[in-house]
Scaffold this active site. Structure first.
Site, PDB file in Angstrom:
ATOM      1  CE  LYS A  40      13.132  67.234  73.121  1.00  0.00           C
ATOM      2  NZ  LYS A  40      12.985  67.801  74.459  1.00  0.00           N
ATOM      3  NE  ARG A 141      16.647  66.601  81.069  1.00  0.00           N
ATOM      4  CZ  ARG A 141      15.716  66.774  80.130  1.00  0.00           C
ATOM      5  NH1 ARG A 141      15.092  65.737  79.591  1.00  0.00           N
ATOM      6  NH2 ARG A 141      15.385  67.976  79.713  1.00  0.00           N
ATOM      7  CE1 TYR A 275       9.102  34.749  62.941  1.00  0.00           C
ATOM      8  CE2 TYR A 275       8.675  37.109  63.078  1.00  0.00           C
ATOM      9  CZ  TYR A 275       9.263  36.025  62.438  1.00  0.00           C
ATOM     10  OH  TYR A 275      10.007  36.226  61.303  1.00  0.00           O
ATOM     11  CG  MET A 327      12.911  44.157  61.198  1.00  0.00           C
ATOM     12  SD  MET A 327      14.515  43.541  60.687  1.00  0.00           S
ATOM     13  CE  MET A 327      14.928  42.403  61.985  1.00  0.00           C
TER      14      MET A 327
END
Ligand SMILES: *Cc1c(COP(=O)(O)O)cnc(C)c1O
Length: 392
Positions: A40, A141, A275, A327
């Site tokens: 998956k 679930r 940053y 990023m």
């Protein structure tokens, strides 16, 4: 080098031979059960079609994929690669999409049903279906509650085109140490056996019972039943390193995430990095620029901590990220030497197998999980699709 690799100064290298050895290791844990290979989420970020084909070659005759869309794509890929007889089990049925169910059944995909409504939608297609009935034994679930499961089994037994080939469930705490987790898991086993009895009482026969993923296989041998589901262990990682570290389980991490240094420079004491200036050089020192960022799935939570090994002409430097992840890039500390300790183009390994000669001593996905406050599963699975995968 492919064009993509040449243009992208980072890549994830996936070792398919190590995958095959991990598959053998899984068979040692559960020698008498059928093994389903879980692929998956793009095979936990490793590249689904390549992993699926390698598992088919390693003898897997059934693969598991949560999302139906991925399962359909994989069906086509396996058929095209000559693996028509490898079954696919998919356990998340999209709501109100009868066309998707028809397509899935026409593609011979085995489906899961947790509710009578899902069973009816499957039966209404009129297509012969192989269905696994799911009982929620404690995960909370998907799955029918233990109270609702007998009615689900009874309904299935009355539907002509519905062939129940499995009764299944999923553990919530089979990886954890401690008495409380053990009691919860044993309770799940008991409820699972009750559901199996209910299915038999409903007249169902010949179905396979399955509940154990990697952790259940390793730590609950009494819960192997007819089939087990191999996930994280195939990718060479421990289901819970706080219980038993990856390498102690005899697994080999199969993914190496590496990049090439784009720039190496010396900065003065007091220079802040990235940053927000959350890191400041304590002395005059060298920094390296690594071309991977949160756009590639590098967790921002790893700021000032994400470990790396840099392989230079002079040897290995074990260091870490400084400042925040951007990023497309982040910065590493290269120390205080007079001469540049590393060069542009030197290989930086974020994580891999520290026992491999090429990546000796490198950090692991477990180390990244620790600094980012997550699990090794997420570290590999979140790796961005744009990072080229190379197979060795
Ligand atoms: C992901 C998953 C697995 C595999 O779990 P691992 O812990 O990776 O072995 C097995 N079964 C189901 C239903 C899953 O969602």
């Amino acid at each position: 080098m492919s064009e993509q690799l040449a243009h992208y100064p980072a890549s994830a290298t996936i070792n398919l031979e190590a995958l095959t050895r991990n598959a053998k290791r899984m068979r040692q844990f559960a020698p008498n059960a059928r093994h389903m290979g879980i692929v998956k989420a793009d095979a936990y970020g490793h590249g689904r079609t390549s992993i699926a084909a390698a598992l088919a070659k390693a003898g897997y005759d059934i693969l598991g994929i949560a999302q139906l869309g991925e399962a359909l794509k994989e069906r086509r890929a396996l058929d095209a690669a000559g693996h028509k007889n490898v079954a696919i089990f998919s356990w998340m049925l999209p709501p109100a999409d009868e066309k998707a169910i028809q397509e899935a059944l026409a593609a011979r995909i085995e489906l899961s049903a947790s509710t009578i409504d899902q069973l009816e939608r499957i039966a209404n297609t009129g297509i012969e279906a192989r269905v696994h009935l799911k009982v929620d034994t404690g995960m909370g679930r998907g799955g029918a509650t233990p109270a609702d499961f007998p009615a689900l089994a009874n309904a299935a037994s009355r539907m002509e085109t519905v062939n129940v080939v499995g009764v299944w469930s999923h553990f919530a705490r089979a990886d954890e140490l401690g008495e409380e987790a053990r009691a919860a898991t044993l309770k799940q086993i008991q409820l699972f056996e009750d559901a199996v009895s209910a299915a038999t009482e409903a007249g169902l026969t010949g179905f396979q019972r399955h509940i154990a993923a990697t952790s259940g296989q390793i730590w609950y041998p009494e819960a192997h039943y007819d089939m087990v589901r191999d996930g994280i262990g195939l990718y060479g990682l421990s289901p819970d390193p706080s219980n038993t570290p990856t390498l102690d389980l005899g697994f080999e991490p199969i993914m190496t995430l590496g990049a090439r240094l784009l720039q190496v420079k010396q900065v003065e004491a007091g220079q802040t990095v990235s940053y927000g200036g959350t890191w400041q050089a304590p002395t005059r020192r060298w920094l390296g620029l690594v071309p991977l960022g949160y756009g590639d799935g590098i967790p921002r939570h790893a700021q000032n901590a994400g470990p790396v090994s840099v392989y230079t002409a002079a040897g290995r430097i074990d260091t870490h990220m400084v400042g925040r992840v951007c990023m497309d890039q982040f910065v590493i500390d290269l120390g205080e030497s007079d001469e540049a300790p590393a060069a542009v183009g030197d290989e930086v390994v974020l994580f891999g197998n520290p026992n491999n000669p090429d990546t000796k001593g490198c950090p692991t996905a477990d180390d990244w999980a620790d600094v980012a406050g997550t699990i090794n599963y997420e570290i590999v699975t979140r790796l961005g699709a744009r990072v080229p995968r190379a197979y060795s």
